[in-house]
Design a protein around this motif. Structure first.
Motif, PDB file in Angstrom:
ATOM      1  N   LEU A  76       7.293 -14.460  -0.599  1.00 15.02           N
ATOM      2  CA  LEU A  76       7.120 -12.804  -1.117  1.00 15.02           C
ATOM      3  C   LEU A  76       8.029 -12.158  -0.125  1.00 15.02           C
ATOM      4  N   SER A  77       8.566 -10.969  -0.809  1.00 13.91           N
ATOM      5  CA  SER A  77       9.073 -10.022   0.000  1.00 13.91           C
ATOM      6  C   SER A  77       8.178  -9.182   0.823  1.00 13.91           C
ATOM      7  N   ASP A  78       9.056  -8.641   1.964  1.00 15.69           N
ATOM      8  CA  ASP A  78       8.142  -8.245   3.043  1.00 15.69           C
ATOM      9  C   ASP A  78       7.137  -6.911   2.150  1.00 15.69           C
ATOM     10  N   THR A  79       7.795  -6.146   1.298  1.00 19.31           N
ATOM     11  CA  THR A  79       7.117  -5.186   0.602  1.00 19.31           C
ATOM     12  C   THR A  79       5.856  -5.744   0.012  1.00 19.31           C
ATOM     13  N   GLY A  94       7.738   4.773   0.923  1.00 19.89           N
ATOM     14  CA  GLY A  94       8.995   3.868   0.286  1.00 19.89           C
ATOM     15  C   GLY A  94       9.591   4.388  -0.979  1.00 19.89           C
ATOM     16  N   THR A  95      10.423   3.829  -1.457  1.00 18.67           N
ATOM     17  CA  THR A  95      11.256   4.420  -2.760  1.00 18.67           C
ATOM     18  C   THR A  95      10.982   3.165  -3.993  1.00 18.67           C
ATOM     19  N   PRO A  96      10.703   3.852  -4.997  1.00 20.26           N
ATOM     20  CA  PRO A  96      10.257   2.931  -6.036  1.00 20.26           C
ATOM     21  C   PRO A  96      11.467   2.975  -6.822  1.00 20.26           C
ATOM     22  N   SER A  97      11.796   1.643  -7.638  1.00 21.25           N
ATOM     23  CA  SER A  97      12.898   1.479  -8.359  1.00 21.25           C
ATOM     24  C   SER A  97      12.364   1.609  -9.838  1.00 21.25           C
ATOM     25  N   ALA A  98      13.625   1.932 -10.532  1.00 19.83           N
ATOM     26  CA  ALA A  98      13.148   2.394 -12.216  1.00 19.83           C
ATOM     27  C   ALA A  98      12.409   0.958 -12.688  1.00 19.83           C
ATOM     28  N   LEU A 153       5.359   1.296  -0.938  1.00 18.78           N
ATOM     29  CA  LEU A 153       4.212   0.749  -0.336  1.00 18.78           C
ATOM     30  C   LEU A 153       2.909   1.688  -0.653  1.00 18.78           C
ATOM     31  N   VAL A 154       2.033   1.019  -1.189  1.00 22.11           N
ATOM     32  CA  VAL A 154       0.656   1.711  -1.437  1.00 22.11           C
ATOM     33  C   VAL A 154      -0.191   1.823   0.020  1.00 22.11           C
ATOM     34  N   GLY A 155      -0.551   3.161   0.219  1.00 21.25           N
ATOM     35  CA  GLY A 155      -1.440   3.255   1.306  1.00 21.25           C
ATOM     36  C   GLY A 155      -2.846   3.719   1.017  1.00 21.25           C
ATOM     37  N   ALA A 156      -3.425   4.455   1.587  1.00 20.84           N
ATOM     38  CA  ALA A 156      -4.851   4.784   1.265  1.00 20.84           C
ATOM     39  C   ALA A 156      -5.090   5.508   0.116  1.00 20.84           C
ATOM     40  N   SER A 157      -6.273   5.032  -0.508  1.00 24.57           N
ATOM     41  CA  SER A 157      -6.718   5.730  -1.841  1.00 24.57           C
ATOM     42  C   SER A 157      -7.890   6.164  -1.894  1.00 24.57           C
ATOM     43  N   ALA A 158      -8.491   7.134  -2.437  1.00 25.55           N
ATOM     44  CA  ALA A 158      -9.892   7.617  -2.396  1.00 25.55           C
ATOM     45  C   ALA A 158     -10.050   8.483  -3.795  1.00 25.55           C
ATOM     46  N   VAL A 159     -11.392   8.678  -3.983  1.00 24.61           N
ATOM     47  CA  VAL A 159     -11.722   9.619  -4.905  1.00 24.61           C
ATOM     48  C   VAL A 159     -11.994  10.967  -4.155  1.00 24.61           C
ATOM     49  N   VAL A 160     -11.398  12.267  -4.612  1.00 25.49           N
ATOM     50  CA  VAL A 160     -11.206  13.426  -4.062  1.00 25.49           C
ATOM     51  C   VAL A 160     -11.882  14.236  -4.630  1.00 25.49           C
ATOM     52  N   ASP A 161     -12.377  14.286  -5.867  1.00 25.40           N
ATOM     53  CA  ASP A 161     -12.806  15.202  -6.987  1.00 25.40           C
ATOM     54  C   ASP A 161     -13.975  14.198  -7.632  1.00 25.40           C
ATOM     55  N   LEU A 204      -5.991  -9.400  12.677  1.00 22.88           N
ATOM     56  CA  LEU A 204      -4.865 -10.174  12.599  1.00 22.88           C
ATOM     57  C   LEU A 204      -4.088  -9.697  11.080  1.00 22.88           C
ATOM     58  N   ALA A 205      -4.784  -9.416  10.159  1.00 23.11           N
ATOM     59  CA  ALA A 205      -4.039  -8.874   9.169  1.00 23.11           C
ATOM     60  C   ALA A 205      -3.157  -7.617   9.394  1.00 23.11           C
ATOM     61  N   LEU A 206      -3.704  -6.921  10.160  1.00 21.40           N
ATOM     62  CA  LEU A 206      -2.582  -5.649  10.721  1.00 21.40           C
ATOM     63  C   LEU A 206      -1.513  -6.144  11.425  1.00 21.40           C
ATOM     64  N   GLN A 207      -1.784  -7.305  12.308  1.00 23.00           N
ATOM     65  CA  GLN A 207      -0.818  -7.618  13.043  1.00 23.00           C
ATOM     66  C   GLN A 207       0.298  -8.514  12.111  1.00 23.00           C
ATOM     67  N   SER A 208      -0.019  -8.878  11.156  1.00 22.70           N
ATOM     68  CA  SER A 208       0.711  -9.746  10.280  1.00 22.70           C
ATOM     69  C   SER A 208       1.903  -8.858   9.407  1.00 22.70           C
ATOM     70  N   ILE A 209       1.279  -7.706   9.221  1.00 25.92           N
ATOM     71  CA  ILE A 209       2.066  -6.480   8.493  1.00 25.92           C
ATOM     72  C   ILE A 209       3.536  -6.446   9.377  1.00 25.92           C
ATOM     73  N   ASP A 210       3.640  -6.638  10.450  1.00 21.98           N
ATOM     74  CA  ASP A 210       4.939  -6.363  11.308  1.00 21.98           C
ATOM     75  C   ASP A 210       6.122  -7.166  10.684  1.00 21.98           C
ATOM     76  N   GLY A 211       7.103  -6.532  10.233  1.00 18.83           N
ATOM     77  CA  GLY A 211       8.368  -7.122   9.567  1.00 18.83           C
ATOM     78  C   GLY A 211       9.012  -7.855  10.282  1.00 18.83           C
TER      79      GLY A 211
END
Length: 410
Positions: A313-316, A279-283, A207-215, A94-101
């Motif tokens: 809330l904004s979509d982002t 996405g694109t970050p603003s200053a 938008l922040v995606g996946a994150s992990a410790v790689v080292d 349901l959470a994934l479904q709700s991301i639909d803009g």
């Protein structure tokens, strides 16, 4: 010269018959009861062994009964965790479904309503009791409802962190369930090692995606002093820099500020961690990185509900929030699956222990039978001989009793 009176002969004959009759009676008792030892006087040494064997059989039986109880509780726990994970799967979907803009506010509210029901079901599962009505996930606390859902959607835990244990052998104890605080309440947030959150004041579309410790080595070395709190700052031209919790620039091994250029769909990597972005970050936009954070699984659901019901809330911002909660659900499911594997291992262990007790009990009962039970063939043969001897003695006594001195003089 010894003189034998008639009364003495009578008494000796009577005593002999009574003795033989007593042996016949004892042998008959062994044959009818099937037991060679009925009272300790029958065989003092054997009786002592019987007592020791009875105690050993009783201990094995009690341990087997304990194992049955532990097996029942662990089986219910395994089934409950399966159901819990199924509910989390639905929440994640349901959470994934709700991301639909393209969803409208009413669509999001409808999804939130479904998640409210899932949250209630999760709390109900967390309050599951065993066959005796005792809660599985309260630890050793004396409470029948360890998890309480408040009106504001928060869930509190009234149990403790001590696992209930079952004695399954001499010096052997095994946890028959897992306390709920470690299962559902004190879970590593984010990816399990750190959490990345978009700054609340961000105005871009980052938008922040996946994150992990790689080292792992670099991560541990950078955070040797404790949990890391970092910030990533964007200047609006694709450049980013990293600072610590006090706002000081992070430096690499050469003493240069850590930073770089970000492009849409790329990633940021430093100090052993990596973060996928789009996405694109603003200053002035930022990312906040916090390690060692904890979150209960119910809060993840509640945060999704809150995001879907917050039309401001904004979509982002909503997508970033939902992504983080999905990440937390993934982490919770990984933890629960690890616990399920451990439960399975415990079930296998006590099944082996139960089989060992069954074999031991069989051996002990066989030994007890050898010590205590009657050898029927030998006892019946002995009974026949004793009965014949008794009959002969009785017949002889009857003839002697009827004779007098005049019978000898005839």
């Amino acid at each position: 010269m010894i003189r034998l009176s008639t009364s003495l002969m009578y008494q000796q004959s009577l005593n002999s018959m009574l003795g033989t009759q007593s042996m016949v009676s004892a042998t008959q008792g062994q044959v009818s009861s099937g037991k060679r030892i009925s009272v300790p006087s029958d065989d003092p040494a054997g009786a002592s062994r019987v007592v020791a064997l009875d105690h050993a059989i009783a201990r094995a039986g009690q341990y087997s009964a304990n194992i049955d109880g532990a097996t029942a509780r662990l089986s219910v726990e395994s089934t409950t965790l399966d159901a819990f994970n199924t509910q989390l799967d639905q929440a994640r979907s349901l959470a994934l479904q709700s991301i639909d803009g393209t969803l409208s506010a009413s669509d999001r509210h409808a999804l939130a309503a479904q998640l409210v029901q899932i949250r209630s079901q999760l709390v109900s599962l967390a309050n599951t009791a065993d066959a005796n009505g005792n809660p599985l996930f309260a630890g050793t606390a004396n409470t029948h409802q360890p998890f309480v859902l408040a009106a504001d959607g928060t869930v509190s835990y009234a149990g403790n962190g001590a696992a209930q244990e079952t004695v399954i052998g001499d010096g052997l104890r095994l946890a028959n369930s897992d306390p709920g605080d470690g299962l559902f309440m004190r879970l590593p947030a984010g990816n399990g090692q750190f959490v990345v959150a978009a700054g609340p004041g961000n105005t871009g579309t980052l938008l922040v995606g996946a994150s992990a410790v790689v080292d792992a080595a670099a991560w541990q070395a950078a955070n040797a002093a404790g949990a890391a709190d970092y910030s990533i700052n964007f200047n609006g031209s694709g450049q980013w820099t990293a600072t610590d919790a006090q706002g000081n620039a992070l430096l690499d091994a050469n003493g240069n500020p850590i930073g770089g250029t970000y492009t849409d769909g790329g990633s940021i990597t430093f100090n052993g961690l990596t973060i996928q972005l789009s996405g694109t970050p603003s200053a002035g936009d930022t990312l906040e990185i916090k390690a060692g954070q904890q979150q209960d699984v119910f809060s993840a659901i509640s945060n999704i509900i809150g995001a879907l019901n917050n039309d401001g809330l904004s979509d982002t911002a909503r997508t970033n929030l939902l992504n983080r909660q999905i990440e937390s659900i993934d982490s919770a499911q990984g933890h629960l699956q690890s616990v399920q594997a451990d439960v399975g291992s415990r079930l296998s262990r006590i099944a082996d222990q139960k089989n060992a007790y069954a074999d031991l009990t069989l051996t002990l009962k066989s030994t007890l039978s050898d010590v205590q039970d009657t050898d029927m063939a030998s006892a019946i043969s002995q009974l026949m001989l004793q009965s014949t001897a008794l009959q002969a003695a009785q017949q002889t006594f009857a003839k002697v009793q009827g004779m007098s001195l005049f019978d000898y003089l005839k």
